[in-house]
Design an enzyme around this catalytic site. Sequence first.
Site, PDB file in Angstrom:
ATOM      1  N   ARG A  20       0.796  -1.228   0.000  1.00  0.00           N
ATOM      2  CA  ARG A  20       0.000   0.000   0.000  1.00  0.00           C
ATOM      3  C   ARG A  20       0.832   1.283   0.000  1.00  0.00           C
ATOM      4  NH1 ARG A  20      -4.851  -0.428   4.331  1.00  0.00           N
ATOM      5  NH2 ARG A  20      -5.412   1.492   3.241  1.00  0.00           N
ATOM      6  N   HIS A  75      -8.460  -3.260  -6.813  1.00  0.00           N
ATOM      7  CA  HIS A  75      -8.066  -2.618  -5.557  1.00  0.00           C
ATOM      8  C   HIS A  75      -9.204  -2.707  -4.550  1.00  0.00           C
ATOM      9  CE1 HIS A  75      -5.130  -0.188  -3.443  1.00  0.00           C
ATOM     10  NE2 HIS A  75      -6.057   0.676  -3.076  1.00  0.00           N
ATOM     11  N   TYR A  85     -18.978  14.031 -10.918  1.00  0.00           N
ATOM     12  CA  TYR A  85     -18.982  15.245 -11.722  1.00  0.00           C
ATOM     13  C   TYR A  85     -17.744  15.387 -12.606  1.00  0.00           C
ATOM     14  CZ  TYR A  85     -22.657  16.700  -8.502  1.00  0.00           C
ATOM     15  OH  TYR A  85     -23.804  16.773  -7.772  1.00  0.00           O
TER      16      TYR A  85
END
Length: 864
Positions: free
Chosen positions: A43, A89, A133
């Site tokens: 990670r 993921h 958006y």
Amino acid sequence: MSSDAPDVFDPAAGIAAEVETARIEQEMEQSYIDYAMSVIAGRALPDVRDGLKPVHRRILYAMHEAGVTARSSHRKSSSIVGETMGDYHPHGDSAIYDTLARMAQDFSMRYPLVDGQGNFGSVDGDPPAAMRYTEARMAPIAEELLEDIEMDTVDFQSNYDDRLEEPEVLPSAFPNLLVNGSSGIAVGMSTNIPPHNLGEVIDATVHLIEHPDATVEDLMEHVKGPDFPTGANIVGRNAIHKAYKTGRGRIRVRAEFEVEDDDRIVITELPFQENKARLVERIADDVNEGKIEGIRDLRDESDRDGIRVVVELKRGANAEVVKNQLLEHHLESTFGVINLALVDGQPRVLTLKETLVEYLEHRREVVRRRSQSELEEKEDRAHILEGRLTALEHVDDVVEVIRNSASRDDAKAALRGEHVVEVDGQPLPSFDFSEAQADHIVAMQLGSLTAMEADEIKSEYEDVQARIERLEAILGDSDELDAVVRDELLEIKDEYDDDRRTSIIEDTGTVTHEDLIAEEDVVVVVTEDDYIKRMPLDTFRAQHRGGKGIIGTELKEGDRVSSVYVASTHDYLLYFTNHGQVYQLKTYQVPEMSRTARGKSAVNLLDLDDGEEITAVVNTAEMESEEEKFLTMTTRNGYIKRTSVEKFQNIRSTGIIATKLDEDDALADVEVTDGERDLILASRGGMAIRFAEDEVRAMGRSARGVRGIDLEDGDEVAALAAVDPDRHQWVLTVTENGYGKRTDIEQYRRQSRNGKGLIDIKTNDRNGRVCELETVGPGDHLFVMSGEGQILRTPVEDLSTVGRNTMGVIVMELDAGDSVASVDVHFPAEESEEAIAESEAGEDAGADGGDATLDGEDETADTE
């Protein structure tokens, strides 16, 4: 025992037999190590080969698999996040979207890997719009990281649910770890790698290919330093060199700004990762709290074209001081370099060379595997083309065999030579094609039997053979493989290189407290009760002699002024006391106060003992010279000595011994000399003696000295002056009742030390005893301060030139009971040329009207 009695429990049987006993500390330790390594490798840390963490790599690979490339249309960020999370993921969507957004920010990534459309945040710290958006696609340079991934260039591993496969690392056609940098916090370790200029990193990589023994210093000829997306300046090269040499370092980054029209400071570039809105807010807070002075307005005029923060200065504000205040608190930051990355799955801190070596090994492996994959592909194609060419050479027989075969499979078998096809009992020619060749020949169309098609096949076969030879050369020769790596890197440079944004400026030292203080001349006042303060020199305008001056300080009851002197706020001053101690202090450390203020206790600044008073002050600026300098000291009882200034280099806060004193003696005055001057000692009783400096040998700090003047009973030394042979000078004497005179220095003939000297001035009831004697020149200003706190500033030329053994003229009008406490001389540069011109024109050597100037006989006693 009855047959139905329960069996005795056996702990070694059943499920209990599968339970293992373990010590809790060992289990906790191993579990924590497993967790830590999972975070480190899975990670938080980037791989040295492609410079990516797993989340970055998975986002780019998901976009690649979905066809969201630089040539496709933008796709909703939520779609990309969803596919990444669902396939590769298994973490929260917010973490994935934050990473996606950062890869699209041109102020976070030196070369953004994502082409974003919509609001992806700002340098003011504004967050990106919601993922529903915004839209995104891969940036062209990101495709270079995935180039040739289908050609077995990297290893793949199963995704989290074993449903798909994902790459362990990307092929990475350029050193992305250095180019875009990385940051992350793992368990027990962290990484913070700055971004760099693509062209510089590639040049260094190419240099390393050509010169494997290159040092970090050699590579730094190409990689000048980090190149931040927000520009700004790196201060100094030493920290860069340390970071590249060791993998760790602290780099100072300074904003880009300039002073416009002396009344505004305009900031155009900020240190990397600096929040502009927060910066402006912090500056405004410091201005409101008085921590930064001289700013009247602060505006953020930034737009799409770049950053522009305007700092408007107050009228009369010193732009240099404001600039240094901003630098100390706001416009400089430190980037702590920790070049930590995963190498073979293990975290390592790498030097610049080690980073590039690891990348080159990866890139060589990618090119080798790609070449091997392409070679196998080309060899397969060549094999097919060989079969087609053979078929074209025997086209009639091949067609006859196929046409007379019972089925397609029989035709393939006949072409492979597995059985013979007969026509009217006669066998047709047999062939020895491979299975792949036979399959291809059977599938050939009749149109491919034309002469043109045959020529094209021959041409393709020749091209394939040439490519095979090239690939074999690459695989068989490491130099050829390196040449491919080098050429591909240079192609990337040609395509994506741009100008460096971050400049590297010389380190002129960190901003100190001194830089925040305006450099100006000040008047410093010290009282007998050790109160001290400073005031701007321009507070005191020059007046004609004979005036009362103006208030210089308010005194508490029973206190009197002991000394006054003029210095610059940036001067280092040596404070000599009557006890023979010396202390060191910067002028700006003396608190600045108004004329009517009492001052601050010097005990807070200097570690003075009870009864210890400052009797002399020396500016260390006078000691700075290539020639040897001395501190020449005299005591009240007439002793004098010289000590090299080198003995005063390390002065402790508690002071050091400047001279040894007898019990009934005290240090009176100190001058800086060079071993070749004449010295003048003046006594309270009006006597003065002039002798050569070399009559006083150099001594250590703990020495008492030798006799300088033979004093009459009850007399004591008042002052010491040095004659400057390179400057026209007079001897200026001031008495405690405010009278004084200016006498040509030639009237003080040289004698041997320890004589009684000559009469300098009449010390009668009108004049009082001598307070100060100075050597002065054209343009000098006299600062006279009374014990009650009045200060008079007057040009020395206001005192007419008279002879020795005279009464002198009024210098300062004193109130009843007041007396002169201290005198200092200052040379104001802005007035010097006019004063010197007047002096050279000559002036009346007579007495001013109304003042008695009675010449007397020389009184000499040149006894040793």
